[in-house]
Each structure stands twice: as C-alpha cells, then as structure tokens.
Scaffold this active site. Sequence first.
Site, short mmCIF file in Angstrom:
data_model
loop_
_atom_site.label_atom_id
_atom_site.label_comp_id
_atom_site.label_asym_id
_atom_site.label_seq_id
_atom_site.Cartn_x
_atom_site.Cartn_y
_atom_site.Cartn_z
N HIS A 186 0.84 -1.20 0.00
CA HIS A 186 0.00 0.00 0.00
C HIS A 186 0.87 1.25 0.00
CE1 HIS A 186 -3.46 2.56 0.81
NE2 HIS A 186 -2.70 3.20 1.66
N ARG B 247 -14.97 12.71 7.45
CA ARG B 247 -13.72 13.38 7.84
C ARG B 247 -13.30 14.41 6.80
NH1 ARG B 247 -9.92 8.75 7.78
NH2 ARG B 247 -8.32 10.27 8.24
N1 URA Z 1 -5.91 7.23 2.79
C1 URA Z 1 -6.93 6.55 3.39
O1 URA Z 1 -7.38 5.54 2.88
N2 URA Z 1 -7.38 7.00 4.56
C2 URA Z 1 -6.92 8.11 5.17
O2 URA Z 1 -7.39 8.46 6.23
C3 URA Z 1 -5.87 8.82 4.54
C4 URA Z 1 -5.38 8.33 3.35
#
Ligand code: URA
Length: 435
Positions: free
Chosen positions: A82, A168
């Site tokens: 990732h 968020r």
């Molecule tokens: N990428 C995500 O998947 N989540 C986050 O909170 C920040 C970056």
Amino acid sequence: MNMNGIIAKKRDGYKLTEEEIRFFVNGYTRGDIPDYQASALLMAIYIRGLDEEEIFVLTDAMRYSGEVNDLSDIPGIKVDKHSTGGVGDKTSLIIAPIAASYGVPIAKMSGRGLGFTGGTVDKMESIPGFRTSLSQEDFMNQVKDTGIAIIGQTSEVAPADKKLYALRDVTATVGNVGLITSSIMSKKLASGSDAILLDVKCGDGSFMKTEEAASELAALMVKVGTMAGKRMAAIISDMGSPLGYAVGNSLEIIEVMETLKGYGPKDLVEIAMVLAGGMIYLGGKADSFEEGKKMAEVAIENGQALEKFREFVKAQGGNPDIVDDYTLLPEATFSVPVEADRDGYVANLFAEKTGLASQQAGAGRATKEEEIDMAAGIYLGKKPGDEVRRGDYLAMVYGNNIAKVKAAAASLKEAFVISDEMPEKQPLIKKTIGL
Ligand code: URA
C-alpha cells in the site's frame, strides 16, 4: 451506552473502551448514529488522540464492518502493498509482476485517484479491454492460475471507512495519525493478505509533509498490522517531486512497461527494487531483504517480470500486445510544451502542483462523476538537479481537450523552480521498518 456520553468522555481526554468504540463504528455504519454525533466524536478524537489499543480496536471494528476477504484457498504467503498516495507513483504495477514471477501470490485491491494523486485502478483502465472488477470466484481463480490479480476495491470492503472518510473529508478531521491508520489498515486487513508492505510518503505531494510525521504513521500502521497477526514492513519515501517522468494514466502504463524492460527512470527503479525486494522477502521467497532486492533486479534483466505483466494483462481481459506496441494505448490529440524561461538548474518540481496540472489536463477527476481522459497527462523533460537553458523543454502536456491542455501547461510551469544553484540531492528512501 449512549453517544453523548462517549463524545463527552473523549472530549475530556479519557480513553474509550472497546465496547464504546464498537458501539460507535457499528451504529454509525448501520445509520443509527447521525452525522452530527459522529462528527463531534471525530473532532474530539482529532484533538485528544487515541492510544495504540484504541487505534487497534477502531481498526478492527472498521475491518469487520463489511466483507472480509478469505484468501486461505490460495497457497503461499499472499503479500499486499500500500502506498499512501503520490504523483507519478506507478510502482504497484511494476513490483506486483516482479514478486508474482517468483511465486509470491498477489491478490490485490487498489484504489482510484484521489485529488491530485493518481490511482492504480484508473491507470489499469487505460489498457484496452482491461477489467478492474472481477467476481470473487474469477479473482481467486486468476490468482491461483497466474499468481496475480489486481482489482478495484469493492464497496463491501470496510464500509465504515467509506462513510467515516467522507465525513472526515468535510469536517477537517482527516489529518490525525490514529484516524489515518485505522482507515488504511481496516481496508488492508479486510483485503485478506498475510503480509503487507507499506510505502508511506512524505513531502509536498503527500498527507504527511515531514519525515517525522510519516515515520510516526508508518510505525503505527506496522504495529496495528502486527497486532492483527500480519507480517508487516514499511518504507518512508520522498514525494517532494513526481516519481519517474510520466504522470497520467496511459503515459504511466508506458513507463511501467519501459521499467519492466530495463529502461526505467533512476528514481522509479530505485524505489521499485526496494519494494519488490521487500515483497519477495515478506512472501518467504528470499531469506533476506537484500536477497529479495537482487532477485527483483534479476527478474527485470531476464525478462520474467515483463512476461508476468503480459500474462496478468491478458488474464484480466486487457490486450497484451500493448507490451510491444504502445500505440494500442489511448493517445492524445494535443500536446503543449512547457519551456524554461531562464538558464539554471531545476531546484524543485512540486509534486502537488504537478499532480494538479495533470488532473487539469484531464487525467484526474475534479468531481466523483467526471470521466477521465486516459491519454491526458504530463511527460517531464527535466527533473530536480537537471541543468536547463532558456527555451529548453521542461515538460510536454498531453490531452484531448486543447483548452484544458493549455491551462494545465500554464499551471505546470508554476510547479518548476529554476535557480542558479544546483540543488542538494535528497535521498528518495528515507527509512525502512522491518526490512
Ligand atoms: N488514505 C486513506 O485511505 N485514509 C486516510 O485516512 C488517509 C489516506
């Protein structure tokens, strides 16, 4: 248990219990807890923070909020990778075939572009015929048969994160290390691999602007993954400037193939060899990371990684002839050069501005619904440290909408800083954890 009490507890700086965290995640995912209460709790968390135990429970609750992939039918140590997002970051499509060519099973879910950063799924969709959505059965069979499948993340995976991330995003609560960790790790853990290699970016083109902040995030994600029983490792790498020379979907696919043929740009090759070596090591096919890295280099030299890429494209419905004929990929009608207006050195090339210019040319979406121009993007002529003369071409901007291409070229010019001094070379890979 009630939300009001949970919000007040975190507002006052107390640690939440496992029951309270699960009550919140499950209730919010089901739609029983309204956005205003979830927002208040997120802000309390943002300000007061979470300790490691709370982060682990939050991650676990989000992981099990939807489907959890069971890859146990596939033999071997499945390894996922990732990246926290970047500009010109096409490493997944280079390292996955390298690792798979040594028998490391890759059963990967990737994302689409977000803001100024590109996404692997969009890049793969520039390959004619390529399918980024497969049934679970086809996905599993492809990994068993060819050793590699990469698909888009389905909405059944970690739905709690999908809802919470959207909230968020509009309540100024993205940039908290605990919330980012739980968001990323819930999806990765739900994807079902046995080992996870993280590439946490720092610098201009990333969430974490400093090396310290990126290191803290990386260490926390490694900790949470380890607590969940996964083999974990991470690198912290610089995203101050774009990786490689190509930014934009089909342009990046060409750079992937050039790299697999042994003609990749220096920075991209450097990071790809480290990540591929890490995947081979985590997948148990090398005794050390160093050995894994050597194996990665060999896979490029002897062509086995390129062959695996061809096999992967074909298995997923794409035209494998793109490997030998790049004109089969989408090509832009228009190109506009960006030229240097003075002599000097490229002192900086801001990643975020470059990503935004590529998006403006049509390579990314300004809104969720927008269609991507697969041929749009940027091919850089100069990178930081290069000497330039007035009138030299710094980059070429491509796309099928001339107004957008011209506007993007004007924006891209602002991404370049040219000065009299040769800049000091910064290391691309700042740190590794667990390698
Ligand atoms: N990428 C995500 O998947 N989540 C986050 O909170 C920040 C970056």
